[in-house]
Design a protein around this motif. Structure first.
Motif, PDB file in Angstrom:
ATOM      1  N   GLY A 135       0.805  -1.210   0.000  1.00 38.20           N
ATOM      2  CA  GLY A 135       0.000   0.000   0.000  1.00 38.20           C
ATOM      3  C   GLY A 135       0.837   1.258   0.000  1.00 38.20           C
ATOM      4  O   GLY A 135       2.013   1.251   0.411  1.00 38.20           O
ATOM      5  N   LYS A 136       0.225   2.328  -0.479  1.00 38.76           N
ATOM      6  CA  LYS A 136       0.836   3.652  -0.447  1.00 38.76           C
ATOM      7  C   LYS A 136       0.929   4.130   0.987  1.00 38.76           C
ATOM      8  O   LYS A 136      -0.077   4.117   1.722  1.00 38.76           O
ATOM      9  N   VAL A 137       2.114   4.548   1.402  1.00 40.08           N
ATOM     10  CA  VAL A 137       2.277   5.080   2.757  1.00 40.08           C
ATOM     11  C   VAL A 137       1.558   6.423   2.856  1.00 40.08           C
ATOM     12  O   VAL A 137       1.720   7.298   1.997  1.00 40.08           O
ATOM     13  N   LEU A 138       0.750   6.548   3.905  1.00 39.45           N
ATOM     14  CA  LEU A 138       0.082   7.812   4.195  1.00 39.45           C
ATOM     15  C   LEU A 138       0.909   8.545   5.241  1.00 39.45           C
ATOM     16  O   LEU A 138       1.187   7.997   6.317  1.00 39.45           O
ATOM     17  N   GLU A 146      -7.553   9.926  -1.663  1.00 39.00           N
ATOM     18  CA  GLU A 146      -7.909   9.771  -3.085  1.00 39.00           C
ATOM     19  C   GLU A 146      -6.911   8.881  -3.826  1.00 39.00           C
ATOM     20  O   GLU A 146      -7.302   8.021  -4.623  1.00 39.00           O
ATOM     21  N   GLN A 147      -5.618   9.108  -3.555  1.00 40.12           N
ATOM     22  CA  GLN A 147      -4.607   8.269  -4.234  1.00 40.12           C
ATOM     23  C   GLN A 147      -4.773   6.805  -3.831  1.00 40.12           C
ATOM     24  O   GLN A 147      -4.700   5.903  -4.667  1.00 40.12           O
ATOM     25  N   SER A 148      -5.005   6.578  -2.541  1.00 42.96           N
ATOM     26  CA  SER A 148      -5.154   5.189  -2.067  1.00 42.96           C
ATOM     27  C   SER A 148      -6.393   4.557  -2.688  1.00 42.96           C
ATOM     28  O   SER A 148      -6.371   3.391  -3.099  1.00 42.96           O
ATOM     29  N   ARG A 149      -7.468   5.304  -2.765  1.00 47.78           N
ATOM     30  CA  ARG A 149      -8.712   4.771  -3.328  1.00 47.78           C
ATOM     31  C   ARG A 149      -8.500   4.350  -4.797  1.00 47.78           C
ATOM     32  O   ARG A 149      -8.913   3.276  -5.225  1.00 47.78           O
ATOM     33  N   ALA A 150      -7.804   5.218  -5.528  1.00 51.91           N
ATOM     34  CA  ALA A 150      -7.533   4.882  -6.946  1.00 51.91           C
ATOM     35  C   ALA A 150      -6.656   3.632  -7.045  1.00 51.91           C
ATOM     36  O   ALA A 150      -6.862   2.776  -7.918  1.00 51.91           O
ATOM     37  N   LEU A 151      -5.688   3.509  -6.139  1.00 49.11           N
ATOM     38  CA  LEU A 151      -4.805   2.331  -6.169  1.00 49.11           C
ATOM     39  C   LEU A 151      -5.571   1.061  -5.799  1.00 49.11           C
ATOM     40  O   LEU A 151      -5.324  -0.011  -6.363  1.00 49.11           O
ATOM     41  N   ALA A 188      -9.187   9.632   7.904  1.00 45.02           N
ATOM     42  CA  ALA A 188      -9.421   9.322   6.479  1.00 45.02           C
ATOM     43  C   ALA A 188      -9.009   7.880   6.177  1.00 45.02           C
ATOM     44  O   ALA A 188      -9.679   7.178   5.407  1.00 45.02           O
ATOM     45  N   ALA A 189      -7.914   7.423   6.806  1.00 47.61           N
ATOM     46  CA  ALA A 189      -7.481   6.027   6.609  1.00 47.61           C
ATOM     47  C   ALA A 189      -8.548   5.076   7.158  1.00 47.61           C
ATOM     48  O   ALA A 189      -8.870   4.054   6.532  1.00 47.61           O
ATOM     49  N   GLY A 190      -9.113   5.422   8.308  1.00 50.83           N
ATOM     50  CA  GLY A 190     -10.175   4.590   8.894  1.00 50.83           C
ATOM     51  C   GLY A 190     -11.400   4.531   7.984  1.00 50.83           C
ATOM     52  O   GLY A 190     -11.999   3.469   7.790  1.00 50.83           O
ATOM     53  N   THR A 191     -11.751   5.668   7.408  1.00 46.66           N
ATOM     54  CA  THR A 191     -12.891   5.711   6.483  1.00 46.66           C
ATOM     55  C   THR A 191     -12.632   4.816   5.274  1.00 46.66           C
ATOM     56  O   THR A 191     -13.479   4.010   4.862  1.00 46.66           O
TER      57      THR A 191
END
Ligand code: GUN
Ligand code: ZN
Length: 436
Positions: free
Chosen positions: A163-166, A184-189, A218-221
């Motif tokens: 995963g992309k590091v936040l 948004e970037q994580s959702r697209a990935l 946001a990560a929890g969501t």
């Protein structure tokens, strides 16, 4: 010509864990066949049994006989950082200082897709060379690093999570995102990669020190919206880190409480390290099914402490093993099991080789919610297999020639083995190493 049905047979000393060696006598958890075999069809394990019987029942199929080599499930590394491959073995720092001196400058290079691809390929080839067939890896904050990692894993047909590091604070600007941008970037990935073949996405807030409360929320969501992804982060690794985290989140009673408040615990969440815990935190990890990645070579290398794995297991916490490359000092899960044994010794706990093997296979698979599919030599599991040669070096050969049980051979490999002991690796039944 006999029909082959895309079947193949791998022969050697098969080693199966048929019970949890932490819940039953460890010696009895091992089912060993001196002349055993694994029957594979379309990448799946169809049968594990006696070699002679399997040969008689499957006349004409492709057979590879590894003689006295051990046939084991491929190792599962449930916590690593692929972009840290180039800075492994960096001298003289502890966690926060090590991050700022070595890690962050290196991770800043991963916006370059060419560099990300080069390191992702090197990293996964090194995993395979060491018998590791599954990893759960942190990428960097750049989506390019995630694309590179998953593309390289797909090319090798590996079952991996990443995963992309936040991270939106307390790091160089080149690595920072924002709560909305990171989401948004994580959702697209997730849309691009999650569930694509054997690939799994892991929502990856680095740790509480580098994420604002808004980003953790946001990560929890995101995880709630995609509940079959994993979640990975770091928890209570070093005292200095814990002091800083506590001062940044004064409303939380303890470190894990911060993650709880933001919906970042539960089945499929993997906490790296989890060394310095309060009793309440241990209870909560067990009650929520949250996993712990024990990373012993990292814990000694960056001086983090001696994780009380025996107490985690007694409390009912799911535990797997991680290399934590490049805070960890080796790609080898044999070296990682060795370090877990040594840390156990320093704490007064003596882990049996079956328990160490369990942590490196079933335990890690379980924290990744992949139990039954990988980490197990059993009918119906995916055909990820590691073949270990107990005579790979003169010292191993000498030691194993005196061994009186399969446990003793396994323990010798754990204590003395490395990538030279890995004779072959199969991924979904396909051989991945050259054979001389
Ligand atoms: N805590 C936050 N980031 C890291 C990392 O990259 N490695 C380790 N070992 N701990 C961390
Ligand atoms: Zn880590």
């Amino acid at each position: 010509m006999p029909r082959t049905d895309n079947k193949s047979l791998v022969l050697g000393q098969t080693v199966q864990l048929v019970a949890d060696p932490f819940q039953s006598p460890p010696e009895g958890a091992i089912l060993h066949r001196q002349r055993g075999g694994v029957l594979l069809r379309e990448g799946i394990i169809r049968q594990v049994g006696e070699a002679d019987q399997l040969l008689a029942d499957n006349v004409g199929i492709a057979v590879t006989d590894y003689g006295d080599a051990l046939i084991l499930p491929g190792f599962v590394d449930c916590h690593a950082h692929f972009p840290q491959t180039g800075i492994i073995a960096s001298w003289g720092r502890r966690l926060i200082d090590w991050l700022h001196t070595y890690t962050f400058p290196e991770e800043a290079r991963f916006g370059d897709p060419g560099y990300a691809r080069e390191i992702a390929e090197l990293y996964l080839d090194l995993c395979i060379a060491n018998g590791t067939t599954t990893v759960s890896a942190f990428c960097t904050s750049h989506p390019e690093s995630v694309d590179a990692f998953f593309a390289a894993a797909a090319a090798r047909n590996m079952c991996v999570a990443g995963g992309k590091v936040l991270m939106d604070r307390n790091a160089p600007d080149a690595l920072l995102d924002s709560p909305e941008g990171g989401y948004e970037q994580s959702r697209a990935l997730i849309e691009r990669w999650h569930g694509n073949g054997r690939l799994r996405y892991a929502v990856t807030p680095r740790f509480a020190l580098t994420s604002s409360p808004e980003q953790l929320a946001a990560a929890g969501t995101l995880w709630r919206e995609h509940p079959d992804t994993l979640l990975q982060t770091h928890l209570s690794e070093q005292p200095e880190e814990i002091r800083r985290v506590r001062s940044m989140f004064p409303d939380s009673d303890d470190y894990l409480g911060i993650y709880e408040r933001h919906g970042l615990v539960g089945r499929g969440a993997i906490m790296g390290h989890a060394i310095h815990l309060e009793e309440r935190e241990k209870t909560s990890l067990a009650d929520t099914g949250t996993g712990v990645a024990h990373c012993p070579t990292s814990n000694t290398f960056i001086g983090s402490g001696l994780c009380d794995v025996a107490s985690h297991v007694r409390s009912g916490v799911r535990v797997g093993l991680g290399t934590d490359v490049g805070g960890g000092s080796s790609f080898s899960m044999l070296a990682t099991m060795r370090a877990a044994y040594e840390i156990g010794q320093l704490r007064g706990d003596v882990f049996h080789p079956a328990q160490l093997l369990w942590l490196a296979t079933e335990g890690s698979a379980s924290v990744m919610r992949l139990e039954g599919r990988i980490g197990r030599l059993e009918r119906g599991a995916e055909g990820d297999i590691c073949v270990l040669d107990p005579e790979a070096t003169p010292l191993l050969a000498a030691r194993c020639s005196r061994a009186e049980s399969i446990s003793e051979i396994l323990f010798s490999l754990i204590m003395l083995g490395d990538d030279r002991s890995v004779r072959q690796v199969l991924i979904m039944g396909t051989k991945r190493l050259c054979e001389s």
